[in-house]
Design a protein around this motif. Structure first.
Motif, PDB file in Angstrom:
ATOM      1  N   THR A  69      33.646  23.372 -16.975  1.00  0.00           N
ATOM      2  CA  THR A  69      33.961  23.144 -15.562  1.00  0.00           C
ATOM      3  C   THR A  69      32.824  23.571 -14.638  1.00  0.00           C
ATOM      4  N   ALA A  70      31.825  24.248 -15.184  1.00  0.00           N
ATOM      5  CA  ALA A  70      30.660  24.619 -14.367  1.00  0.00           C
ATOM      6  C   ALA A  70      29.891  23.360 -13.994  1.00  0.00           C
ATOM      7  N   PRO A  71      29.197  23.361 -12.863  1.00  0.00           N
ATOM      8  CA  PRO A  71      28.405  22.179 -12.485  1.00  0.00           C
ATOM      9  C   PRO A  71      27.372  21.839 -13.555  1.00  0.00           C
ATOM     10  N   LEU A  72      27.158  20.560 -13.761  1.00  0.00           N
ATOM     11  CA  LEU A  72      26.165  20.141 -14.749  1.00  0.00           C
ATOM     12  C   LEU A  72      24.792  20.697 -14.396  1.00  0.00           C
ATOM     13  N   SER A  73      24.501  20.809 -13.102  1.00  0.00           N
ATOM     14  CA  SER A  73      23.194  21.339 -12.677  1.00  0.00           C
ATOM     15  C   SER A  73      22.986  22.764 -13.197  1.00  0.00           C
ATOM     16  N   THR A  74      24.060  23.557 -13.247  1.00  0.00           N
ATOM     17  CA  THR A  74      23.958  24.923 -13.771  1.00  0.00           C
ATOM     18  C   THR A  74      23.642  24.900 -15.258  1.00  0.00           C
ATOM     19  N   LEU A  75      24.353  24.045 -15.998  1.00  0.00           N
ATOM     20  CA  LEU A  75      24.083  23.925 -17.431  1.00  0.00           C
ATOM     21  C   LEU A  75      22.633  23.521 -17.672  1.00  0.00           C
ATOM     22  N   LEU A  76      22.128  22.559 -16.920  1.00  0.00           N
ATOM     23  CA  LEU A  76      20.759  22.078 -17.124  1.00  0.00           C
ATOM     24  C   LEU A  76      19.735  23.155 -16.773  1.00  0.00           C
ATOM     25  N   GLU A  77      20.021  23.975 -15.772  1.00  0.00           N
ATOM     26  CA  GLU A  77      19.132  25.086 -15.444  1.00  0.00           C
ATOM     27  C   GLU A  77      19.090  26.095 -16.580  1.00  0.00           C
ATOM     28  N   VAL A  78      20.256  26.405 -17.152  1.00  0.00           N
ATOM     29  CA  VAL A  78      20.332  27.350 -18.270  1.00  0.00           C
ATOM     30  C   VAL A  78      19.572  26.806 -19.478  1.00  0.00           C
ATOM     31  N   VAL A  79      19.763  25.528 -19.772  1.00  0.00           N
ATOM     32  CA  VAL A  79      19.076  24.891 -20.899  1.00  0.00           C
ATOM     33  C   VAL A  79      17.571  24.912 -20.682  1.00  0.00           C
ATOM     34  N   ASN A  80      17.131  24.631 -19.464  1.00  0.00           N
ATOM     35  CA  ASN A  80      15.701  24.633 -19.173  1.00  0.00           C
ATOM     36  C   ASN A  80      15.110  26.029 -19.335  1.00  0.00           C
ATOM     37  N   THR A  81      15.867  27.057 -18.938  1.00  0.00           N
ATOM     38  CA  THR A  81      15.391  28.433 -19.106  1.00  0.00           C
ATOM     39  C   THR A  81      15.281  28.778 -20.584  1.00  0.00           C
ATOM     40  N   GLN A  82      16.284  28.389 -21.370  1.00  0.00           N
ATOM     41  CA  GLN A  82      16.235  28.638 -22.805  1.00  0.00           C
ATOM     42  C   GLN A  82      15.044  27.928 -23.449  1.00  0.00           C
ATOM     43  N   ARG A  83      14.772  26.715 -23.012  1.00  0.00           N
ATOM     44  CA  ARG A  83      13.616  25.986 -23.555  1.00  0.00           C
ATOM     45  C   ARG A  83      12.311  26.671 -23.164  1.00  0.00           C
ATOM     46  N   SER A  84      12.259  27.205 -21.947  1.00  0.00           N
ATOM     47  CA  SER A  84      11.071  27.940 -21.513  1.00  0.00           C
ATOM     48  C   SER A  84      10.869  29.202 -22.352  1.00  0.00           C
ATOM     49  N   PHE A  85      11.982  29.889 -22.653  1.00  0.00           N
ATOM     50  CA  PHE A  85      11.900  31.037 -23.558  1.00  0.00           C
ATOM     51  C   PHE A  85      11.338  30.598 -24.906  1.00  0.00           C
ATOM     52  N   GLY A  86      11.878  29.494 -25.424  1.00  0.00           N
ATOM     53  CA  GLY A  86      11.405  28.981 -26.702  1.00  0.00           C
ATOM     54  C   GLY A  86       9.927  28.644 -26.667  1.00  0.00           C
TER      55      GLY A  86
ATOM     56  N   GLN B  47       3.336  32.077 -28.792  1.00  0.00           N
ATOM     57  CA  GLN B  47       2.953  33.347 -29.397  1.00  0.00           C
ATOM     58  C   GLN B  47       3.116  33.312 -30.917  1.00  0.00           C
ATOM     59  N   SER B  48       3.316  32.096 -31.457  1.00  0.00           N
ATOM     60  CA  SER B  48       3.474  31.875 -32.909  1.00  0.00           C
ATOM     61  C   SER B  48       4.720  32.550 -33.479  1.00  0.00           C
ATOM     62  N   ARG B  49       5.694  32.816 -32.635  1.00  0.00           N
ATOM     63  CA  ARG B  49       6.982  33.367 -33.086  1.00  0.00           C
ATOM     64  C   ARG B  49       7.952  32.193 -33.264  1.00  0.00           C
ATOM     65  N   TYR B  50       7.721  31.435 -34.332  1.00  0.00           N
ATOM     66  CA  TYR B  50       8.387  30.145 -34.480  1.00  0.00           C
ATOM     67  C   TYR B  50       9.882  30.278 -34.750  1.00  0.00           C
ATOM     68  N   ASP B  51      10.289  31.284 -35.503  1.00  0.00           N
ATOM     69  CA  ASP B  51      11.719  31.470 -35.749  1.00  0.00           C
ATOM     70  C   ASP B  51      12.464  31.768 -34.455  1.00  0.00           C
ATOM     71  N   ASN B  52      11.852  32.622 -33.592  1.00  0.00           N
ATOM     72  CA  ASN B  52      12.477  32.923 -32.306  1.00  0.00           C
ATOM     73  C   ASN B  52      12.541  31.683 -31.420  1.00  0.00           C
ATOM     74  N   ALA B  53      11.472  30.895 -31.447  1.00  0.00           N
ATOM     75  CA  ALA B  53      11.455  29.656 -30.664  1.00  0.00           C
ATOM     76  C   ALA B  53      12.564  28.718 -31.134  1.00  0.00           C
ATOM     77  N   LYS B  54      12.694  28.582 -32.439  1.00  0.00           N
ATOM     78  CA  LYS B  54      13.731  27.713 -33.016  1.00  0.00           C
ATOM     79  C   LYS B  54      15.120  28.153 -32.565  1.00  0.00           C
ATOM     80  N   ASP B  55      15.364  29.461 -32.563  1.00  0.00           N
ATOM     81  CA  ASP B  55      16.677  29.972 -32.146  1.00  0.00           C
ATOM     82  C   ASP B  55      16.984  29.600 -30.698  1.00  0.00           C
ATOM     83  N   ARG B  56      15.990  29.715 -29.818  1.00  0.00           N
ATOM     84  CA  ARG B  56      16.190  29.382 -28.403  1.00  0.00           C
ATOM     85  C   ARG B  56      16.478  27.899 -28.224  1.00  0.00           C
ATOM     86  N   TYR B  57      15.690  27.057 -28.902  1.00  0.00           N
ATOM     87  CA  TYR B  57      15.893  25.615 -28.787  1.00  0.00           C
ATOM     88  C   TYR B  57      17.266  25.203 -29.301  1.00  0.00           C
ATOM     89  N   LYS B  58      17.680  25.790 -30.437  1.00  0.00           N
ATOM     90  CA  LYS B  58      18.964  25.410 -31.028  1.00  0.00           C
ATOM     91  C   LYS B  58      20.135  25.888 -30.177  1.00  0.00           C
TER      92      LYS B  58
END
Length: 331
Positions: free
Chosen positions: A167-184, A190-201
């Motif tokens: 029920t949250a606005p789609l814009s909020t979900l997309l902002e959260v997803v974009n932040t997670q992708r930025s973390f990844g 930094q060559s921390r590929y397992d951590n990147a994979k976890d963020r993307y997934k």
């Protein structure tokens, strides 16, 4: 940022002879007039050396910073991150344990470089931190914000129930997803590929859990999924998992069949799997879209060489097999 930026500017203030003169102000005393009182109680003073841009760091953000801490009259920092190529991302409220530093960071913007004077109650208190920090020490920190991510918003969203997330606005979900992708992306760089994979997934899961209502919303989710599939494909290649890389590349192609990055990733994965014909097909399709792309052309040449070597080895093997078959049986 130079960890000795303070020292170069006030070196003349810390000569031993000057410390003995009672009528001479100390280095920190000379800094105070040019600094602003952050809280109004004199406990945190700030001088902006280089302006930043954008909004200030939000509450509960994760920050990427360089910092150096100095004691008065010392020409070396007692702690610094300037020697690290990749300083770690620090979560406010968890990883930043110095009260004054956390409060100071909340006043800063991306790219800003500032100096802070912290009174003991905002630093190491009456006890100090032996043997490096004496009791009731005033300390100076030089801080530069390299980047920050609004991880507080991510934390809040993940803590919601599935119903609340839907029920949250789609814009909020997309902002959260974009932040997670930025973390990844930070982890990947930094060559921390397992951590990147976890963020993307995790970002993929949030998008997959969304119960879409309209065609427009479905289209926006597809647009958000595409870079995640591409990032996961490249990450799996770095993790030596070409089968998984191929899976994510094909998912990207289901969204955009002409995507050159997806075709290129397929070519890379097929090459790792020694499926040279399939690799050629994907890379030729990518080359048709971008005929002058050096990465595509170089990989296509590499595949051609590997394919030829593979055919030559097969030819030699078959020739040996037939030669052995023609040899008369010994009695």
């Amino acid at each position: 940022m130079s960890g000795n930026g303070l020292i170069s500017s006030i070196r003349s203030m810390i000569h031993a002879d000057e410390r003995l003169r009672s009528n001479t102000q100390s280095p920190f005393e000379q800094l105070r007039p040019q600094m602003n009182d952050v809280l109004g109680d004199g406990g945190i003073l700030k001088e902006v050396v280089q302006l930043g841009e954008g909004p200030p760091v939000p509450q509960n953000a994760s920050v990427l910073i360089h910092y150096s801490g100095f004691l008065e009259y010392s020409d070396r920092p007692f702690e610094t991150t300037t020697g690290f190529k990749y300083p770690r991302m620090m979560k406010l409220g968890r990883d930043v344990t110095l009260a004054g530093l956390e409060l100071g960071l909340l006043t800063m913007k991306k790219g800003e470089f500032s100096r802070f004077l912290f009174q003991p109650q905002y630093a190491y208190g009456e006890m100090g931190c032996p043997p490096f920090i004496p009791s009731s020490a005033v300390v100076l920190y030089e801080v530069q914000i390299l980047d920050y991510l609004d991880s507080g918003q991510v934390d809040d969203f993940i803590e919601m129930s599935p119903e609340e997330q839907n029920t949250a606005p789609l814009s909020t979900l997309l902002e959260v997803v974009n932040t997670q992708r930025s973390f990844g992306n930070r982890c990947f760089n930094q060559s921390r590929y397992d951590n990147a994979k976890d963020r993307y997934k995790q970002a993929l899961m949030l998008l997959g859990n969304r119960e879409t209502q309209s065609d427009a919303e479905k289209e926006k989710i597809k647009i958000a999924l595409l870079p995640l599939y591409l990032n996961l494909s490249l990450t799996e290649l770095r993790l030596d998992s070409p089968h998984k890389a191929l899976k994510y590349s094909n998912k990207a192609l289901e969204i955009d069949s002409a995507n050159t990055k997806a075709l290129f990733r397929c070519g890379q994965a097929y090459l790792e799997l020694h499926e040279y014909e399939s690799a050629q097909d994907c890379l030729i399709s990518a080359q048709a879209k971008k005929p002058f792309d050096s990465d595509i052309n170089n990989l296509l040449r590499k595949v051609a060489i590997c394919y030829k070597d593979s055919l030559d080895k097969q030819k030699d093997m078959y020739s040996k097999m037939f030669r052995d078959l023609k040899c008369p049986m010994k009695i």
